[in-house]
Design a protein around this motif. Structure first.
Motif, mmCIF file in Angstrom:
data_model
loop_
_atom_site.group_PDB
_atom_site.id
_atom_site.type_symbol
_atom_site.label_atom_id
_atom_site.label_comp_id
_atom_site.label_asym_id
_atom_site.label_seq_id
_atom_site.Cartn_x
_atom_site.Cartn_y
_atom_site.Cartn_z
ATOM 1 N N ALA A 187 37.834 1.521 64.057
ATOM 2 C CA ALA A 187 36.671 1.559 64.813
ATOM 3 C C ALA A 187 35.452 1.794 63.528
ATOM 4 O O ALA A 187 35.764 2.519 63.093
ATOM 5 N N GLU A 188 34.457 1.110 64.035
ATOM 6 C CA GLU A 188 33.275 1.489 63.129
ATOM 7 C C GLU A 188 32.561 2.798 63.236
ATOM 8 O O GLU A 188 32.506 3.202 64.285
ATOM 9 N N LEU A 189 32.147 3.255 62.023
ATOM 10 C CA LEU A 189 31.505 4.687 62.292
ATOM 11 C C LEU A 189 30.380 4.685 62.748
ATOM 12 O O LEU A 189 29.518 3.776 62.548
ATOM 13 N N PRO A 190 29.624 5.635 63.727
ATOM 14 C CA PRO A 190 28.519 5.491 64.204
ATOM 15 C C PRO A 190 27.463 6.052 63.016
ATOM 16 O O PRO A 190 27.643 6.591 61.881
ATOM 17 N N PRO A 191 26.108 5.594 63.277
ATOM 18 C CA PRO A 191 25.238 6.221 62.374
ATOM 19 C C PRO A 191 24.984 7.792 62.382
ATOM 20 O O PRO A 191 25.437 8.348 63.226
ATOM 21 N N VAL A 192 24.523 8.083 61.276
ATOM 22 C CA VAL A 192 24.470 9.546 60.922
ATOM 23 C C VAL A 192 23.269 10.220 61.833
ATOM 24 O O VAL A 192 22.266 9.694 61.882
ATOM 25 N N ARG A 193 23.837 11.236 62.395
ATOM 26 C CA ARG A 193 22.732 11.961 63.408
ATOM 27 C C ARG A 193 22.421 13.143 62.747
ATOM 28 O O ARG A 193 21.285 13.561 63.041
ATOM 29 N N HIS A 194 23.227 14.076 61.987
ATOM 30 C CA HIS A 194 22.948 15.277 61.857
ATOM 31 C C HIS A 194 23.466 15.248 60.245
ATOM 32 O O HIS A 194 24.544 14.978 59.888
ATOM 33 N N ARG A 195 22.666 16.133 59.317
ATOM 34 C CA ARG A 195 23.298 16.671 58.038
ATOM 35 C C ARG A 195 23.593 18.000 58.235
ATOM 36 O O ARG A 195 23.003 18.793 58.837
ATOM 37 N N ILE A 196 24.860 18.461 57.877
ATOM 38 C CA ILE A 196 25.565 19.593 57.991
ATOM 39 C C ILE A 196 26.166 20.121 56.791
ATOM 40 O O ILE A 196 26.359 19.429 55.757
ATOM 41 N N VAL A 197 26.333 21.390 56.610
ATOM 42 C CA VAL A 197 27.130 22.147 55.433
ATOM 43 C C VAL A 197 28.278 22.569 56.246
ATOM 44 O O VAL A 197 28.479 23.264 57.015
ATOM 45 N N ALA A 198 29.533 22.364 55.497
ATOM 46 C CA ALA A 198 30.735 22.558 55.791
ATOM 47 C C ALA A 198 31.311 23.918 54.965
ATOM 48 O O ALA A 198 31.602 23.197 53.738
ATOM 49 N N TYR A 199 31.592 24.779 55.237
ATOM 50 C CA TYR A 199 32.168 25.845 54.547
ATOM 51 C C TYR A 199 33.836 25.436 54.095
ATOM 52 O O TYR A 199 34.520 25.166 55.335
ATOM 53 N N ASP A 200 34.205 25.454 52.955
ATOM 54 C CA ASP A 200 35.846 25.162 52.771
ATOM 55 C C ASP A 200 36.506 26.499 52.572
ATOM 56 O O ASP A 200 36.415 26.835 51.620
ATOM 57 N N PHE A 201 37.212 26.944 53.358
ATOM 58 C CA PHE A 201 38.090 27.950 53.385
ATOM 59 C C PHE A 201 39.546 27.449 53.279
ATOM 60 O O PHE A 201 40.516 28.301 53.265
ATOM 61 N N GLY A 202 39.630 26.309 53.302
ATOM 62 C CA GLY A 202 41.172 25.494 53.254
ATOM 63 C C GLY A 202 40.964 24.256 54.209
ATOM 64 O O GLY A 202 41.781 24.083 55.096
ATOM 65 N N LEU A 203 39.866 23.500 54.338
ATOM 66 C CA LEU A 203 39.394 22.659 54.860
ATOM 67 C C LEU A 203 40.448 21.371 55.115
ATOM 68 O O LEU A 203 41.008 20.796 53.848
ATOM 69 N N LYS A 204 40.706 20.944 56.359
ATOM 70 C CA LYS A 204 41.649 19.842 56.472
ATOM 71 C C LYS A 204 40.846 18.540 56.371
ATOM 72 O O LYS A 204 39.702 18.629 56.871
ATOM 73 N N HIS A 205 41.486 17.479 56.098
ATOM 74 C CA HIS A 205 40.878 16.114 55.906
ATOM 75 C C HIS A 205 40.468 15.664 57.115
ATOM 76 O O HIS A 205 39.413 14.992 57.546
ATOM 77 N N ASN A 206 41.138 15.926 58.374
ATOM 78 C CA ASN A 206 41.088 15.331 59.499
ATOM 79 C C ASN A 206 39.665 15.985 60.386
ATOM 80 O O ASN A 206 39.154 15.373 61.043
ATOM 81 N N ILE A 207 39.330 17.138 59.958
ATOM 82 C CA ILE A 207 38.104 17.762 60.302
ATOM 83 C C ILE A 207 36.948 16.913 59.607
ATOM 84 O O ILE A 207 36.016 16.437 60.446
ATOM 85 N N LEU A 208 36.997 16.568 58.568
ATOM 86 C CA LEU A 208 35.986 15.833 58.025
ATOM 87 C C LEU A 208 35.852 14.528 58.266
ATOM 88 O O LEU A 208 34.816 14.024 58.848
ATOM 89 N N ARG A 209 37.067 13.940 58.789
ATOM 90 C CA ARG A 209 36.806 12.612 59.255
ATOM 91 C C ARG A 209 36.414 12.811 60.718
ATOM 92 O O ARG A 209 35.388 11.922 61.294
#
Length: 380
Positions: A187-209
């Motif tokens: 499925a095509e990705l939507p356009p970017v709506r917001h810029r965020i900072v994500a703290y990596d305490f042990g970040l899973k890839h699927n959260i980023l996806r």
């Protein structure tokens, strides 16, 4: 080769080794998911732990790079009932045993995982040793000498050393469907709506996806990033990830998060939820045997809706310690522990479970849209 699983209370299980050989120790826990063993093995939240799967046969669909939740495995050892040595899946390119051997992770099969799970549910989380080298007595001694999970800081081991922008493949895999217009395989990705900072305490890839699929442009930063450094980036929002270890030991993180409350919209998951509790002035406690699996029932106290959720945590927020301006929004129906909360004044909310699943049900995936809506509201 014969292998031994020894618990700190003296109970031992004999099995057959697969993967790597040697000796390792850590806190042992059980996961009740029926699938998703690769996601479990590569979830950084399991750092320092020996994982037992309650589902009887593991390895039947092999290993493939697309399903990894990080750059490699984080478990200390893998305990299962039966190993499938001949996987059957068109996406598989490696057996589970070969994958664990490649990364130096011990596996042990032919274990009565039902008996092991009942033992852990009765006595609580225990330190353990998996070995192909030691006898039972020495293995028990090794388990007893292992450091406890309480007071541990494994976030330093799994967090990214440098910040980066998430640009990896994030499109959702879909089947062609004429009724919905989906052409597949992505499925095509939507356009970017917001810029965020994500703290990596042990970040899973699927959260980023999932964040990218919801329209977020994500800059991932280290767990040691200060509040001043985050604010200098001027993000639209701040995301707090999952991660391993004891949240009470992470004062260098939650004291910085305290400075960010009220500055930007914040959304936390799992360890992020616990760290927010400490930032609010509350506390956490260690669960008897934790919540790990894809079948945890959670009630939304605002709507009464029940969701079946994916979870992986050994600590929980103490609701009695939260200040009056923080509301508990979700509870676990098995034991009544806190599964979500929000600040009554500032745009801050969090959940204890994993809305991105991987593995698990997708009942809670709407939280990513709630985060986007919170940012929209905050901008207005």
């Amino acid at each position: 080769m014969k292998a031994i699983l020894a618990l700190e209370d003296g109970r031992c299980f004999e099995g057959i080794s697969f993967g790597a050989t040697g000796t390792t120790t850590g806190e042992i826990c059980f996961n009740t998911s029926m699938s998703g063993y690769q996601e479990v093995i590569t979830d950084p939240s399991y750092r320092g732990q020996i994982v037992a799967m309650t589902y009887p046969q593991i390895g039947n669909y092999g290993i493939n790079p697309e399903d990894a939740e990080s750059n490699g495995p984080h478990i200390r050892a893998f305990v299962i009932g039966e190993l499938c040595e001949v996987p059957s899946n068109w996406r598989s390119n490696q057996t589970l045993s070969a994958y664990l051997a490649e990364h130096g992770i011990l596996g042990i099969e032919d274990i009565d995982t039902r008996a092991l799970t009942k033992h852990l549910r009765t006595l609580g989380a225990l330190r353990a040793c998996v070995t192909t080298e030691l006898d039972a007595e020495a293995a028990v001694a090794a388990a007893q000498a292992a450091p406890p999970m309480a007071g541990s800081d494994f976030v330093k081991e799994v967090s990214t050393p440098t910040s980066y922008r998430w640009e990896a493949e994030s499109r959702e895999w879909v089947l062609p469907n004429a009724s919905t217009g989906a052409t597949g395989p992505y499925a095509e990705l939507p356009p970017v709506r917001h810029r965020i900072v994500a703290y990596d305490f042990g970040l899973k890839h699927n959260i980023l996806r999932r964040l990218r699929q919801t329209g977020f442009d994500v800059e991932v930063v280290s767990s040691s990033t200060t509040a001043e450094e985050v604010m200098a980036m001027n993000p639209d929002g701040i995301f707090l990830s999952n991660g391993p270890g004891d949240p009470a030991a992470l004062d260098y993180i939650y004291l910085e998060l305290r400075k960010l409350i009220g500055q930007k919209p914040i959304f936390g998951i799992c360890l992020g939820n616990q760290l927010l509790a400490h930032a609010f002035g509350g506390s956490t406690f260690k669960l008897k045997f934790g919540h790990r699996g894809g079948n945890q029932p959670v009630k939304d106290l605002r709507s009464g809706k029940i969701s079946i959720t994916s979870q992986n945590h050994g600590f929980a927020v103490d609701a009695a310690t939260l200040p009056d301006d923080v509301e508990v929004t979700h509870i676990n129906l098995n034991d009544g522990t806190v599964e979500g909360m929000r600040h009554k004044i500032h745009p801050v909310f969090s959940v204890q479970y994993h809305p991105e699943a991987a593995p698990g049900p997708n009942d809670a995936s709407y939280f990513f849209e709630e985060f986007a809506a919170l940012i929209d509201q905050s901008k207005q």
